[in-house]
Motif scaffolding. Structure first.
Motif, mmCIF file in Angstrom:
data_model
loop_
_atom_site.group_PDB
_atom_site.id
_atom_site.type_symbol
_atom_site.label_atom_id
_atom_site.label_comp_id
_atom_site.label_asym_id
_atom_site.label_seq_id
_atom_site.Cartn_x
_atom_site.Cartn_y
_atom_site.Cartn_z
ATOM 1 N N ASP A 29 0.832 -1.480 -0.357
ATOM 2 C CA ASP A 29 -0.417 0.036 -0.208
ATOM 3 C C ASP A 29 0.915 1.149 -0.460
ATOM 4 O OD1 ASP A 29 -2.153 -1.870 0.047
ATOM 5 O OD2 ASP A 29 -2.515 -1.616 2.331
ATOM 6 N N VAL A 30 1.856 1.011 0.715
ATOM 7 C CA VAL A 30 3.066 2.391 1.101
ATOM 8 C C VAL A 30 3.894 2.789 -0.555
ATOM 9 C CG1 VAL A 30 4.858 3.038 1.890
ATOM 10 C CG2 VAL A 30 3.299 2.505 3.439
ATOM 11 N N ALA A 31 3.755 1.172 -1.103
ATOM 12 C CA ALA A 31 4.882 1.580 -1.872
ATOM 13 C C ALA A 31 3.574 2.552 -3.448
ATOM 14 C CB ALA A 31 5.214 0.144 -3.148
ATOM 15 N N LEU A 32 2.878 1.754 -3.322
ATOM 16 C CA LEU A 32 1.314 2.227 -3.911
ATOM 17 C C LEU A 32 1.314 3.928 -4.249
ATOM 18 C CD1 LEU A 32 -0.770 2.029 -6.744
ATOM 19 C CD2 LEU A 32 -2.090 1.175 -4.932
ATOM 20 N N LEU A 33 0.679 4.334 -2.762
ATOM 21 C CA LEU A 33 0.895 5.320 -2.380
ATOM 22 C C LEU A 33 1.873 6.444 -3.184
ATOM 23 C CD1 LEU A 33 -1.090 7.036 -0.441
ATOM 24 C CD2 LEU A 33 0.499 6.625 0.864
ATOM 25 N N THR A 34 3.196 5.545 -2.077
ATOM 26 C CA THR A 34 4.413 6.767 -2.704
ATOM 27 C C THR A 34 4.838 7.027 -4.378
ATOM 28 O OG1 THR A 34 6.127 5.346 -1.658
ATOM 29 C CG2 THR A 34 4.917 6.779 -0.186
ATOM 30 N N GLY A 35 4.793 5.757 -4.654
ATOM 31 C CA GLY A 35 5.452 5.117 -6.256
ATOM 32 C C GLY A 35 6.151 4.645 -5.627
ATOM 33 N N TRP A 36 7.561 4.534 -4.489
ATOM 34 C CA TRP A 36 8.248 4.246 -3.983
ATOM 35 C C TRP A 36 8.885 2.959 -4.324
ATOM 36 C CZ3 TRP A 36 8.811 6.586 1.411
ATOM 37 C CH2 TRP A 36 9.190 7.879 0.762
ATOM 38 N N SER A 37 9.784 2.002 -4.351
ATOM 39 C CA SER A 37 9.476 0.861 -4.658
ATOM 40 C C SER A 37 9.791 0.216 -3.061
ATOM 41 C CB SER A 37 11.392 -0.278 -5.480
ATOM 42 O OG SER A 37 12.463 0.434 -4.145
ATOM 43 N N LYS A 38 9.427 -1.705 -2.561
ATOM 44 C CA LYS A 38 9.845 -1.722 -1.701
ATOM 45 C C LYS A 38 11.013 -2.046 -1.327
ATOM 46 C CE LYS A 38 7.238 -5.932 -2.751
ATOM 47 N NZ LYS A 38 6.543 -6.912 -2.470
ATOM 48 N N CYS A 39 12.018 -2.402 -2.191
ATOM 49 C CA CYS A 39 13.164 -2.812 -1.433
ATOM 50 C C CYS A 39 13.390 -1.151 -0.568
ATOM 51 C CB CYS A 39 14.146 -2.440 -2.543
ATOM 52 S SG CYS A 39 15.817 -2.881 -1.982
ATOM 53 N N TYR A 40 13.076 0.074 -1.375
ATOM 54 C CA TYR A 40 13.172 0.904 -0.416
ATOM 55 C C TYR A 40 12.712 1.346 0.844
ATOM 56 C CZ TYR A 40 13.761 6.316 -0.361
ATOM 57 O OH TYR A 40 14.047 7.604 0.203
ATOM 58 N N ILE A 41 11.841 1.250 0.370
ATOM 59 C CA ILE A 41 10.368 1.500 1.518
ATOM 60 C C ILE A 41 10.876 0.570 3.237
ATOM 61 C CG2 ILE A 41 8.280 0.505 2.936
ATOM 62 C CD1 ILE A 41 6.838 1.675 0.237
ATOM 63 N N TYR A 42 11.223 -0.621 2.740
ATOM 64 C CA TYR A 42 12.680 -1.610 3.819
ATOM 65 C C TYR A 42 13.837 -1.017 4.218
ATOM 66 C CZ TYR A 42 9.537 -5.555 3.244
ATOM 67 O OH TYR A 42 7.960 -6.462 3.374
#
Length: 92
Positions: A29-42
């Motif tokens: 959901d955060v990846a969709l909201l921000t446009g960031w990759s899951k790797c970057y969010i981790y």
């Protein structure tokens, strides 16, 4: 537009609608909201740069409002705002 493209657009619209109704978000959901990759969010969670929760010690959750606040940090002033602040300081 092909049927496949229409189906993809409808799927995207459905995901955004579901996201709008949620408060507790998962990493997808955060990846969709921000446009960031899951790797970057981790990476942001590992370095404690982004607010998150781990109630069971494994699954990561995010508060939607906190993510939106995080995205709006570090506001950059416009040229007009900078000029007005400089003029105000000059008068003092």
């Amino acid at each position: 537009m092909t049927i496949k493209e229409l189906e993809e657009k409808l799927d995207r619209i459905e995901r955004y609608n579901l996201l709008a109704a949620k408060r507790a978000l998962l990493i997808d959901d955060v990846a969709l909201l921000t446009g960031w990759s899951k790797c970057y969010i981790y990476k942001l969670t590992c370095t404690h740069e982004i607010p998150h929760y781990k109630p069971n010690g494994k699954t990561i959750y995010f508060d939607k409002e906190e993510i939106e606040e995080y995205l709006l940090k570090g506001r950059v002033a416009t040229k007009l705002e900078v000029a007005m602040a400089a003029a105000k300081r000059k008068k003092q």
